[in-house]
Design an enzyme around this catalytic site. Structure first.
Site, mmCIF file in Angstrom:
data_model
loop_
_atom_site.group_PDB
_atom_site.id
_atom_site.type_symbol
_atom_site.label_atom_id
_atom_site.label_comp_id
_atom_site.label_asym_id
_atom_site.label_seq_id
_atom_site.Cartn_x
_atom_site.Cartn_y
_atom_site.Cartn_z
ATOM 1 N N ARG A 1 0.861 -1.178 0.000
ATOM 2 C CA ARG A 1 0.000 0.000 0.000
ATOM 3 C C ARG A 1 0.899 1.230 0.000
ATOM 4 N NH1 ARG A 1 -2.348 3.289 4.354
ATOM 5 N NH2 ARG A 1 -4.072 4.424 3.432
ATOM 6 N N ASN B 1 -7.640 2.217 9.394
ATOM 7 C CA ASN B 1 -6.363 2.430 10.078
ATOM 8 C C ASN B 1 -6.632 2.481 11.571
ATOM 9 O OD1 ASN B 1 -5.297 2.696 7.535
ATOM 10 N ND2 ASN B 1 -4.729 4.858 7.736
ATOM 11 N N TYR C 1 -4.654 2.523 15.499
ATOM 12 C CA TYR C 1 -3.456 2.577 16.346
ATOM 13 C C TYR C 1 -3.778 2.495 17.843
ATOM 14 C CZ TYR C 1 -0.841 3.867 12.183
ATOM 15 O OH TYR C 1 -0.269 3.848 10.932
ATOM 16 N N GLU D 1 -3.579 0.213 8.012
ATOM 17 C CA GLU D 1 -2.426 0.695 8.786
ATOM 18 C C GLU D 1 -2.584 0.237 10.219
ATOM 19 O OE1 GLU D 1 -1.442 4.904 8.851
ATOM 20 O OE2 GLU D 1 -1.801 5.045 6.691
ATOM 21 N N GLU E 1 -7.429 8.622 5.429
ATOM 22 C CA GLU E 1 -7.793 9.363 6.644
ATOM 23 C C GLU E 1 -8.253 10.793 6.356
ATOM 24 O OE1 GLU E 1 -4.810 9.110 9.692
ATOM 25 O OE2 GLU E 1 -4.816 6.919 9.708
ATOM 26 N N HIS F 1 -2.735 10.892 -0.038
ATOM 27 C CA HIS F 1 -2.275 10.742 1.347
ATOM 28 C C HIS F 1 -1.645 12.086 1.750
ATOM 29 C CE1 HIS F 1 -0.920 7.587 4.514
ATOM 30 N NE2 HIS F 1 -0.712 8.788 5.039
HETATM 31 C C1 FCB Z 1 -1.580 7.721 10.277
HETATM 32 C C2 FCB Z 1 -1.108 8.207 8.922
HETATM 33 C C3 FCB Z 1 0.273 7.709 8.531
HETATM 34 C C4 FCB Z 1 1.213 7.709 9.719
HETATM 35 C C5 FCB Z 1 0.589 7.004 10.890
HETATM 36 C C6 FCB Z 1 1.483 6.892 12.090
HETATM 37 O O1 FCB Z 1 -2.544 8.583 10.764
HETATM 38 O O2 FCB Z 1 -2.019 7.809 7.927
HETATM 39 O O3 FCB Z 1 0.728 8.481 7.468
HETATM 40 O O4 FCB Z 1 1.558 9.006 10.030
HETATM 41 O O5 FCB Z 1 -0.595 7.656 11.264
#
Ligand code: FCB
Length: 466
Positions: A76, A293, A295, A373, A165, A120
């Site tokens: 990707r 995505n 985290y 992600e 995003e 992006h």
């Molecule tokens: C996301 C982004 C990516 C990177 C990660 C840590 O929000 O899409 O580009 O910065 O965080």
């Protein structure tokens, strides 16, 4: 690891053009908002820029070789609009487009599927000078650009992803201002959100017209927001953040409407007059899959009356820096995250990923999902023998892959997992101070790439599924 993902599951890594390519003036590339922003003093930590980054523009073959060795079935990456159209409109810059031509051929030669994100975050600066995403015309320019790319790359790209995003583009770019172009206007952010939605819908149609066989997707950073207590007011705070964090994109893109509660919450700021007749039909387009995505998660509560935002933590900054991006939800307080935290200050909450995937699958039956992600930043140490023993990143990877496997076990149709990131890179407002890579990049030694222990772990996952 206990649960295995099904056979045919797609393993990949993710990157973004401005974060890795460098060569920002090569072959006729025009300036993007991130070039201008990063060169503005005080915007990026230590004044760092993406001018050189990982120099992937020149080292792409070496990087694709790493990807192949990692066992990735898909890659990707994103395409830099200002390489293709240096001013965001009009004539195509063949030399810039040729880079992606070489890249997709290089992927095909290695048997790796190309998952190309069209946007992006590197908007051509010339379009920002005309108003950027708050200006409706940008959505139309985006669709034109999407058509140019699709005609050139055709079905050598297996999936075209319109946006990465859009929440960050709209609210970090135009409300909290911690990302390019660095504006702080709530109304501009809401207009940007709508025009990103519109750009998405128009681009899906443009790509489909050019490449009927291509798969189409969008990648959203859906926020997992937990209320701090069972109190009604805290549940309502969570609902409000979900509305302006998630539903503002899911609603139009997947259900064809801005939800009523969102409109009510934002009533004091806008009457949504920028939504024109027919827009919602343009925005809601069939997608082949949805990229998510993920985290970390957040906990929120309703701020006691009279308490100002400044008195509370910076936990609610949306992950990438300071400021308050939560337009219309200023009375929501984000609690400090519970340790352990990554170097970004983000909490580690794998069950939230399971919840998110299962919940999204339940809400949108028939829509395939992929984690586009997921990854972690930690302060890595390069040992004298050239190794990086990043055990915390390995643990994060394993726990989140487990969370994905658990979501699949519960019925969510998750088809792939893309680790962020292939290699250390320019982490936006944090510059090069935050490392997310499976591969270490030595910024003080010729950008040398070295596999961290986590790269070896990823290789085992990608090649054996466990
Ligand atoms: C996301 C982004 C990516 C990177 C990660 C840590 O929000 O899409 O580009 O910065 O965080």
């Amino acid at each position: 690891m206990p649960t295995k993902v099904p056979a045919g599951f797609l393993w990949g890594t993710a990157t973004a053009s401005y974060q890795i390519e460098g060569a920002t003036r090569a072959d006729g590339r025009g300036p993007s908002i991130w070039d201008v922003f990063s060169h503005t003093p005080g915007k990026v930590q230590a004044g760092e820029t993406g001018d050189i980054a990982c120099d992937h523009y020149h080292r792409w073959e070496e990087d694709l070789d790493h990807l192949a060795r990692l066992g990735a079935g898909a890659y990707r990456f994103s395409i830099a609009w200002p390489r293709v159209q240096p001013t965001g409109a009009g004539p195509v810059n063949r030399a810039g487009l040729d880079f992606y031509d070489r890249l997709v051929d290089g992927l095909a030669a290695r048997g790796i599927k190309a998952v190309a994100t069209l946007y992006h975050w590197d908007l051509p600066q010339a379009l920002q000078d005309k108003g950027g995403w708050p200006a409706r015309d940008t959505a139309h320019r985006f669709a034109d650009y999407a058509a140019v790319v699709a005609e050139a790359l055709g079905d050598r790209v297996s999936t075209y992803t319109t946006l990465n995003e859009p929440w960050c583009s709209a609210f970090l770019g135009y409300a909290s201002g911690v990302h390019a172009p660095g504006l702080t206007s709530p109304l501009a952010a809401l207009r940007a959100a709508h025009h990103l939605n519109l750009g998405h819908g128009l681009a899906v149609q443009a790509v489909r017209a050019a490449v009927p066989r291509a798969a189409l997707s969008v990648t959203l950073n859906l926020h997992v927001i937990r209320p701090a207590s069972d109190k009604q007011e805290d549940h309502d705070a969570a609902r409000q953040v979900r509305a302006v964090g998630n539903e503002i994109f899911c609603g139009p893109m997947l259900s064809g409407a801005y939800p009523e509660d969102l409109r009510a919450d934002l009533g004091p700021i806008t009457d949504f007059g920028f939504v024109r007749d027919g827009d919602l039909d343009q925005i809601r387009q069939p997608l082949d899959w949805l990229g998510i995505n993920y985290y970390s998660s957040s906990q929120v509560r309703r701020r006691p009356p009279g308490q100002t935002a400044a008195a509370t933590s910076t936990a609610g900054s949306g992950g990438h820096g300071g400021g308050n991006p939560w337009v219309g939800a200023e009375s929501v307080e984000f609690l400090d995250p519970n340790p352990p935290l990554t170097a970004m200050g983000w909490n580690i909450d794998p069950p939230a990923l399971t919840e998110l995937l299962v919940d999204t699958a339940r809400r949108y039956p028939g829509l395939d999902l992929a984690v586009t992600e997921n990854g972690s930043a930690f302060p890595d140490t390069l040992e004298p023998d050239g190794r990086v023993h990043d055990s915390k990143r390995i643990a994060y990877l394993e726990q989140h892959v487990q969370a994905v496997a658990e979501a699949i076990r519960q019925g969510a149709p998750v088809k792939g997992y893309f680790a962020w990131s292939l290699m250390d890179n320019f982490e936006w407002a944090w510059g090069y101070s935050r490392r997310f890579g499976l591969i270490h990049v030595d910024y003080s030694d010729g950008l040398k790439r070295r596999w961290k222990d986590s790269a070896h772990r990823f290789q085992r996952l990608a090649t054996t599924g466990v």
